[in-house]
Every structure is written in C-alpha cells, then in structure tokens.
Design a protein around this motif. Structure first.
Motif, PDB file in Angstrom:
ATOM      1  N   LEU A 202       0.823  -1.196   0.000  1.00  0.00           N
ATOM      2  CA  LEU A 202       0.000   0.000   0.000  1.00  0.00           C
ATOM      3  C   LEU A 202       0.860   1.250   0.000  1.00  0.00           C
ATOM      4  N   VAL A 203       1.899   1.243   0.830  1.00  0.00           N
ATOM      5  CA  VAL A 203       2.815   2.375   0.880  1.00  0.00           C
ATOM      6  C   VAL A 203       4.177   1.867   1.312  1.00  0.00           C
ATOM      7  N   SER A 204       5.219   2.355   0.647  1.00  0.00           N
ATOM      8  CA  SER A 204       6.581   1.933   0.931  1.00  0.00           C
ATOM      9  C   SER A 204       7.500   3.139   0.803  1.00  0.00           C
ATOM     10  N   ARG A 205       7.950   3.651   1.955  1.00  0.00           N
ATOM     11  CA  ARG A 205       8.821   4.821   1.991  1.00  0.00           C
ATOM     12  C   ARG A 205      10.047   4.558   2.865  1.00  0.00           C
ATOM     13  N   GLY A 206      10.621   3.386   2.708  1.00  0.00           N
ATOM     14  CA  GLY A 206      11.807   3.058   3.479  1.00  0.00           C
ATOM     15  C   GLY A 206      11.522   3.033   4.958  1.00  0.00           C
ATOM     16  N   GLN A 207      12.405   3.639   5.743  1.00  0.00           N
ATOM     17  CA  GLN A 207      12.269   3.598   7.195  1.00  0.00           C
ATOM     18  C   GLN A 207      11.050   4.363   7.707  1.00  0.00           C
ATOM     19  N   GLN A 208      10.481   5.230   6.886  1.00  0.00           N
ATOM     20  CA  GLN A 208       9.284   5.957   7.313  1.00  0.00           C
ATOM     21  C   GLN A 208       7.999   5.157   7.113  1.00  0.00           C
ATOM     22  N   THR A 209       8.120   3.933   6.620  1.00  0.00           N
ATOM     23  CA  THR A 209       6.982   3.001   6.646  1.00  0.00           C
ATOM     24  C   THR A 209       7.370   1.709   7.358  1.00  0.00           C
ATOM     25  N   ARG A 210       8.356   1.788   8.203  1.00  0.00           N
ATOM     26  CA  ARG A 210       8.718   0.671   9.071  1.00  0.00           C
ATOM     27  C   ARG A 210       7.925   0.839  10.373  1.00  0.00           C
ATOM     28  N   ALA A 211       6.892   0.030  10.542  1.00  0.00           N
ATOM     29  CA  ALA A 211       5.950   0.232  11.643  1.00  0.00           C
ATOM     30  C   ALA A 211       5.579  -1.089  12.300  1.00  0.00           C
ATOM     31  N   GLN A 228      15.730   2.536  14.196  1.00  0.00           N
ATOM     32  CA  GLN A 228      16.847   3.079  14.949  1.00  0.00           C
ATOM     33  C   GLN A 228      17.821   3.817  14.029  1.00  0.00           C
ATOM     34  N   LEU A 229      17.497   3.860  12.714  1.00  0.00           N
ATOM     35  CA  LEU A 229      18.421   4.406  11.727  1.00  0.00           C
ATOM     36  C   LEU A 229      18.223   5.893  11.463  1.00  0.00           C
ATOM     37  N   GLU A 230      17.025   6.417  11.731  1.00  0.00           N
ATOM     38  CA  GLU A 230      16.739   7.828  11.494  1.00  0.00           C
ATOM     39  C   GLU A 230      15.654   8.286  12.457  1.00  0.00           C
ATOM     40  N   ILE A 231      15.422   9.594  12.511  1.00  0.00           N
ATOM     41  CA  ILE A 231      14.444  10.136  13.450  1.00  0.00           C
ATOM     42  C   ILE A 231      13.054   9.555  13.150  1.00  0.00           C
ATOM     43  N   ASN A 232      12.345   9.170  14.205  1.00  0.00           N
ATOM     44  CA  ASN A 232      11.018   8.585  14.077  1.00  0.00           C
ATOM     45  C   ASN A 232       9.937   9.652  14.090  1.00  0.00           C
ATOM     46  N   HIS A 233       8.795   9.318  13.512  1.00  0.00           N
ATOM     47  CA  HIS A 233       7.667  10.250  13.416  1.00  0.00           C
ATOM     48  C   HIS A 233       6.339   9.532  13.623  1.00  0.00           C
ATOM     49  N   LEU A 234       5.338  10.295  14.039  1.00  0.00           N
ATOM     50  CA  LEU A 234       3.956   9.851  13.912  1.00  0.00           C
ATOM     51  C   LEU A 234       3.508  10.264  12.526  1.00  0.00           C
ATOM     52  N   ASN A 235       3.126   9.294  11.716  1.00  0.00           N
ATOM     53  CA  ASN A 235       2.772   9.533  10.322  1.00  0.00           C
ATOM     54  C   ASN A 235       1.304   9.242  10.059  1.00  0.00           C
ATOM     55  N   VAL A 236       0.786   9.829   8.998  1.00  0.00           N
ATOM     56  CA  VAL A 236      -0.581   9.545   8.561  1.00  0.00           C
ATOM     57  C   VAL A 236      -0.580   9.395   7.042  1.00  0.00           C
ATOM     58  N   VAL A 237      -1.275   8.362   6.578  1.00  0.00           N
ATOM     59  CA  VAL A 237      -1.408   8.095   5.149  1.00  0.00           C
ATOM     60  C   VAL A 237      -2.880   8.133   4.795  1.00  0.00           C
ATOM     61  N   LYS A 238      -3.245   8.940   3.821  1.00  0.00           N
ATOM     62  CA  LYS A 238      -4.622   8.985   3.334  1.00  0.00           C
ATOM     63  C   LYS A 238      -4.748   8.032   2.157  1.00  0.00           C
ATOM     64  N   ILE A 239      -5.790   7.213   2.163  1.00  0.00           N
ATOM     65  CA  ILE A 239      -5.983   6.237   1.089  1.00  0.00           C
ATOM     66  C   ILE A 239      -7.353   6.430   0.460  1.00  0.00           C
ATOM     67  N   ASP A 240      -7.459   6.062  -0.807  1.00  0.00           N
ATOM     68  CA  ASP A 240      -8.745   6.182  -1.500  1.00  0.00           C
ATOM     69  C   ASP A 240      -9.475   4.844  -1.500  1.00  0.00           C
ATOM     70  N   SER A 274      10.789   3.575  22.312  1.00  0.00           N
ATOM     71  CA  SER A 274      11.793   2.675  22.876  1.00  0.00           C
ATOM     72  C   SER A 274      13.187   3.277  22.750  1.00  0.00           C
ATOM     73  N   VAL A 275      14.074   2.819  23.618  1.00  0.00           N
ATOM     74  CA  VAL A 275      15.497   3.136  23.521  1.00  0.00           C
ATOM     75  C   VAL A 275      16.209   1.859  23.117  1.00  0.00           C
ATOM     76  N   GLU A 276      16.850   1.875  21.962  1.00  0.00           N
ATOM     77  CA  GLU A 276      17.523   0.687  21.451  1.00  0.00           C
ATOM     78  C   GLU A 276      18.884   1.045  20.862  1.00  0.00           C
ATOM     79  N   PRO A 277      19.762   0.056  20.717  1.00  0.00           N
ATOM     80  CA  PRO A 277      21.107   0.314  20.198  1.00  0.00           C
ATOM     81  C   PRO A 277      21.140   0.288  18.676  1.00  0.00           C
ATOM     82  N   SER A 278      22.274   0.634  18.131  1.00  0.00           N
ATOM     83  CA  SER A 278      22.471   0.555  16.687  1.00  0.00           C
ATOM     84  C   SER A 278      22.446  -0.902  16.231  1.00  0.00           C
TER      85      SER A 278
END
Length: 372
Positions: A202-211, A228-240, A274-278
């Motif tokens: 449905l959606v694939s944006r690398g680490q920003q769709t790792r959920a 753990q590779l980049e800054i995390n976000h609360l995201n929203v995806v609108k779908i039709d 969470s707090v996790e290591p590299s």
C-alpha cells in the motif's frame, strides 16, 4: 511529566476483557480489576526447574526473555491465546484451565497476534513470522481456526521482506493491513483482501513506513515508525477507495522507535517509544555491552504519547532507560496489554528496562489536558 497513579511491581499486564485485566508474574497468571486493587490467582503454566530459577531473578528473566506474552482475547471472550516459553497456550478465564498448543512457524514468538473477524477471510487468530532473516528468505503468515489447527495461509517470496511485525484487521473496510520490516523496500505497509488472494504494497517509503502498529480513522492510517536508523515520526497516510495511498504526512517527530500501542476511548491513540542500540555491531561482544542509543533515538528516555487529531497529542509519561545494555537486557520500553479498557478512564503499561518502572505494571488515569 508523570501521570502514574499506581505502580504494581513484578506483574505484567497481558490483555483486557470483560473480567478486567489479565496479568502474569513469572509463570503464574492472575486476574485483576482495572484499579489493580483486587488481584486473584487464576492459573499456572507448568515449567521446569531451570525456567523457575530464571524467572526468580529479574536480570536473568530480562537476559533470556522468559516473560509471558503477547496474549490475545478470542472472540468468545472467555478464552485467551498467549505465548510463553516457546509455545502457544490456550487459557480458559472462567475455569483457569490451560492447554499447551506447541510452537508454530520460526522464531520464539510472534511480535503481535490478531483475532480476525473480517468478511473475505477465515475467522481466527493470525500472526506473521518474526525472525531476524537478514537475507530475506520467504516469510509466512499463519492462521489458527476454532479447532486449534494452524495452517500457513500466505508466504512472502524471497527478497521481499525480513519479517512481519503485525497484522491489523479492518472489519469496516474488509481488509487486513500487514506491517513488515525492516530494511529497504521490506519496510512497508501492505493491504490484503479476499483471503490473501489480493495483496499488494500500500505504501513503501523506506524507514518511514517501518511500523509495528497501525490505527485507521475513516480514510486515514495512523502509525509511528520503528527505526533506529533515522528520526522517528507519527505519520498519517490517506488512502482512496481503490486502496491507493494518495497523501503522506509526518505529523511530528518522536524521541525513539515505537513498537507498542493501544486504543482507548478516553485517551485516543496511545503509543510508546523505545530506547535501542544501533543494529549490526562490528564487534559482537562489544555490541552486547553497548549502552549508546542508536542515531535514530533522541536521548535516553522512554515515552508514552496519547491523543488524536481533534484534541491534539500529549506526552503522558517520560522515564529514563536504565543503565544496563539494551541489546543484552532488553530495549527500554513501555508495553501495553492487548484489547481495549472500555470507558474506565484508565490505561495500563509495563516497564521494561526503565528506571523506577522496570518489571512493573503502572496505572495511568485520564486526567491530562491535551495540547492543541
């Protein structure tokens, strides 16, 4: 900010139900009211002497990951399917009877389970294999019917994903969302219909769709990232209505990877970081001792957020990760019981590797003023 009303040491909350809250303590299982005032013993998983010794000490319990969970309330609302010590168990809440159903698939346990009652799918419990799988070998989804028969119902092909974090049923829109990880285009949100005959990214944006969790509100999908590779976000995806993602938005950054979440009528969306290591340390031994958070983890605090678009979101709780290395002695995290606590105006969480709250169930009441 601290909204903790009560702390219950040594107990882990597993699942909400008509009975209140199911808890575990070592291999013992208890039932409690939501206020954590009336706790009664329900059942015990029979384990060997070695496991009893491991669970007698919090450090060995953390090191060997021997806690019970995850667990899920079945549709009948009197039985619970839970995982413990490498097996699935079926628990009758009314009688306390517990049956060992053995292991299914690869891996010690799934990260999440889903009880599915969605048109177009066989009803029952589903989970996806949660394994390391750096070479992206085939990964399967399993289904348990009402007779406790497990079958593989779908397999991702080699090269597609590393593993499956969660399967999220959407009864209104007659589909399942499949959250996969971890790297490259393996980090994606998939949608399945018609008993997995129709399945696509449905959606694939690398680490920003790792959920690891997802919640739907009308035509929008909300989730927080687990990287753990980049800054995390609360995201929203609108779908039709044709299952196409037509809009992607990052609502705000969060301080760490988000693995656990729940819904509450009083709190709205509730999720933790969470707090996790590299990942993939160059030296295995040094990696086990590493106490430095990964570059996608901001600071050393474990947080709980709650809210929705209408009320805004707030930080319910922030607590510091303890000093033990995360790869060896668990990521710093707050975990939630499965299910919904109803209109009680409370939620519960379990602290892992968190100062003050490690190995404790905490009670949070709805007394927070939401940010706008």
């Amino acid at each position: 900010m601290n909204n903790v009303e009560k702390v219950l040491p040594e107990y882990k909350p597993l699942v909400y139900g008509p009975f209140g809250l199911l808890l575990s303590k070592g291999a013992d299982i208890y039932v409690s009211d939501l206020a954590l005032e009336n706790i009664r013993f329900l059942s015990r998983i029979e384990v060997g002497w070695t496991t009893k010794m491991i669970n007698s000490f919090r450090l060995t319990q953390r090191l060997l990951r021997t806690e019970i969970g995850p667990a899920i309330l079945l549709e009948c609302e009197t039985k619970i399917l839970l995982t413990a010590f490498g097996s699935f168990y079926l628990l009758d809440v009314e009688t306390g009877e517990i049956q060992n159903e053995g292991n299914v698939g690869r891996g010690k346990r799934p990260l999440m389970m889903a009880d599915v009652d969605v048109e177009g799918f066989n009803s029952g419990v589903y989970f996806g294999e949660y394994i390391g799988n750096p070479s992206k070998e085939p990964v399967s989804i399993f289904h348990r019917d009402q007779e406790a028969n497990w079958t593989s119902v779908y397999t991702f092909e080699a090269g597609e994903i590393n593993h499956i974090h969660a399967i999220v049923p959407d009864k209104i829109n007659k589909c399942l969302y499949i959250l996969t990880g971890d790297f490259g285009d393996g980090a994606a949100i998939w949608i399945a219909r018609n008993n997995f005959l129709d399945i696509k990214r449905l959606v694939s944006r690398g680490q920003q769709t790792r959920a690891c969790w997802l919640m739907r509100d009308h035509d929008r999908l909300f989730y927080a990232t687990d990287t753990q590779l980049e800054i995390n976000h609360l995201n929203v995806v609108k779908i039709d209505k044709h299952d196409h993602s037509i809009e992607f938005q990052s609502l705000f950054p969060i301080n760490g990877s988000s693995i656990y979440a729940m819904q509450s009528k009083s709190f709205g969306m509730v999720f933790s970081t969470s707090v996790e290591p590299s990942p993939n340390p160059k030296n295995f031994i040094l990696g086990l001792l590493d106490r430095k958070p990964a570059k996608g983890i901001v600071g050393n605090s474990v947080c709980i957020y709650s809210g929705d678009l209408a009320r805004g979101f707030t930080l319910l709780l922030s607590a510091e990760k303890d000093i033990l290395p995360a790869r060896s002695f668990q990521f710093g995290a707050f975990m939630f019981p499965s299910g919904v606590p109803g209109d009680a105006g409370v939620i519960h969480a379990y602290g892992a590797a968190v100062k003050e709250y490690d190995g404790c169930t905490i009670l949070i009441k709805h007394n927070t003023i939401f940010k706008t």
